[in-house]
Design a protein around this motif. Structure first.
Motif, mmCIF file in Angstrom:
data_model
loop_
_atom_site.group_PDB
_atom_site.id
_atom_site.type_symbol
_atom_site.label_atom_id
_atom_site.label_comp_id
_atom_site.label_asym_id
_atom_site.label_seq_id
_atom_site.Cartn_x
_atom_site.Cartn_y
_atom_site.Cartn_z
ATOM 1 N N PRO A 1 43.762 82.277 72.939
ATOM 2 C CA PRO A 1 42.482 82.692 73.513
ATOM 3 C C PRO A 1 42.553 84.002 74.291
ATOM 4 O O PRO A 1 41.595 84.773 74.304
ATOM 5 C CB PRO A 1 42.124 81.540 74.458
ATOM 6 C CG PRO A 1 42.936 80.388 74.009
ATOM 7 C CD PRO A 1 44.152 80.921 73.329
ATOM 8 N N GLU B 1 41.085 76.326 69.988
ATOM 9 C CA GLU B 1 39.913 76.448 70.856
ATOM 10 C C GLU B 1 38.630 76.529 70.033
ATOM 11 O O GLU B 1 38.624 76.280 68.842
ATOM 12 C CB GLU B 1 40.044 77.699 71.735
ATOM 13 C CG GLU B 1 41.253 77.694 72.640
ATOM 14 C CD GLU B 1 41.174 76.635 73.739
ATOM 15 O OE1 GLU B 1 40.058 76.160 74.048
ATOM 16 O OE2 GLU B 1 42.234 76.286 74.282
ATOM 17 N N SER C 1 34.804 74.415 66.535
ATOM 18 C CA SER C 1 35.555 73.962 67.705
ATOM 19 C C SER C 1 36.873 73.360 67.257
ATOM 20 O O SER C 1 36.937 72.682 66.232
ATOM 21 C CB SER C 1 34.764 72.906 68.477
ATOM 22 O OG SER C 1 33.808 73.521 69.297
ATOM 23 N N ASP D 1 39.070 72.250 72.514
ATOM 24 C CA ASP D 1 37.737 72.372 73.101
ATOM 25 C C ASP D 1 37.208 70.974 73.415
ATOM 26 O O ASP D 1 36.557 70.347 72.591
ATOM 27 C CB ASP D 1 36.806 73.086 72.115
ATOM 28 C CG ASP D 1 35.366 73.072 72.582
ATOM 29 O OD1 ASP D 1 35.132 72.898 73.797
ATOM 30 O OD2 ASP D 1 34.470 73.226 71.730
#
Ligand SMILES: [Zn+2]
Length: 316
Positions: free
Chosen positions: A59, A140, A146, A150
């Motif tokens: 991320p 993520e 998703s 998540d």
């Protein structure tokens, strides 16, 4: 002594290209004593085809995912040039040809759709570069779907993610559920046609890790005609401590009892995990896995399916 006749290995997942990128291309795939996968060990392991993941999903470096994927492809192409025993494969036929010539086939896969950014149409470019499998997200939530990481949004596939699925299916790129959230998994099962794979996931019933597949998920995936590549990461195989070869056999055996020997394979995750199970430290130990299955009472035909023929079947 037991002997397993006539099989080859197709491993659904490894992360060595990411490791090569981290080394800034200083090291070669020929021999990597510091790593888990190299050509020498793939040959020793009777590997006919290796899926090489393109990974760039962390991320904090999403903006770099695309250039990272391209650099990893560049590094593989460099290896293809310097190692004639490694060839790029885009189809079942390519893999069989490589096998007949005693070569190792390289199949590219996108571990996460992050490199596509907001344009699923880029899949066609990645297809031309050799990509034949796509996981919509790594861990993520991204613009497509998703992932298991998540836990807040409870989200599934987005509209862009659905476009990416349709695009992948037109191109005959395999869809990969490993790393998807529960809802993304079921959205994909509803939407996609034909075999879906889990390139590197194990059995949740034996080890309740969110990256593993529940019985319902494994059954649904098998019903598509797909394959589950059992992951060798210790935390996915047992709740505590370093896994052993027998743990991998346990997961394979559990899934075979659940969905049949035509839907189970290998997805080692080598070079994406800190260490392989004891007795299965790298691809050179694959023959020990084949032998362990034999000792568990498996027929040669089923062993050959699990070790590689099942993944071969679902390639375009
Ligand atoms: Zn992974």
């Amino acid at each position: 002594m037991n002997h397993v006749s006539d099989y080859f290995v197709i491993d659904g997942h490894c992360d060595v290209l990411y490791q090569l990128e981290q080394d800034e291309g200083q090291r070669s795939l020929r021999e990597r004593p510091e790593g888990q996968v190299d050509l020498k060990r793939l040959q020793e392991g009777q590997v006919a085809a290796q899926f090489f993941a393109l990974y760039g999903g962390e991320p904090n470096r999403l903006m770099l995912a695309q250039s990272s994927a391209l650099k990893q492809i560049k590094l593989l192409y460099r290896e293809l040039k310097t190692n004639p025993e490694l060839v790029l494969a885009g189809s079942r036929e390519d893999v069989l040809k490589a096998r007949n010539e005693g070569k190792i086939a390289a199949v590219l896969s996108l571990e996460g759709g992050e490199p596509l950014g907001d344009d699923p149409g880029l899949l066609e470019i990645f297809y031309r570069l050799g990509v034949r499998a796509l996981g919509l997200t790594w861990h993520e939530r991204n613009l497509l779907a998703s992932g298991v990481g998540d836990r807040e949004s409870g989200g599934g596939l987005t509209a862009l993610g659905r476009m990416a699925v349709r695009m992948a299916q037109e191109l005959k790129i395999l869809l990969d559920v490993s790393h998807l959230s529960k809802r993304s998994f079921w959205d994909l099962i509803d939407l996609a046609q034909g075999p879906i794979i889990a390139s590197h996931s194990s059995a949740y019933a034996l080890c309740p890790h969110p990256r593993n597949l529940t019985d319902d998920q494994a059954r649904a995936l098998a019903q598509t005609g797909g394959v589950i590549g059992v992951n060798f990461n210790s935390p996915f195989l047992r709740s505590q401590g370093r896994a052993e070869l027998a743990d991998v056999v346990n997961h394979i055996d559990y899934l075979v009892q659940l969905v049949g020997p035509e839907h189970v394979g290998i997805g080692s995750d080598f070079d994406g995990i800190p260490a392989g199970p004891r007795g299965l430290e790298g691809p050179h130990r694959f023959p020990d896995l084949a032998l362990a299955l034999k000792e568990r009472g498996y027929e040669d035909k089923d062993i050959s399916n699990i070790m590689g023929a099942n993944f071969l079947r679902v390639l375009p």
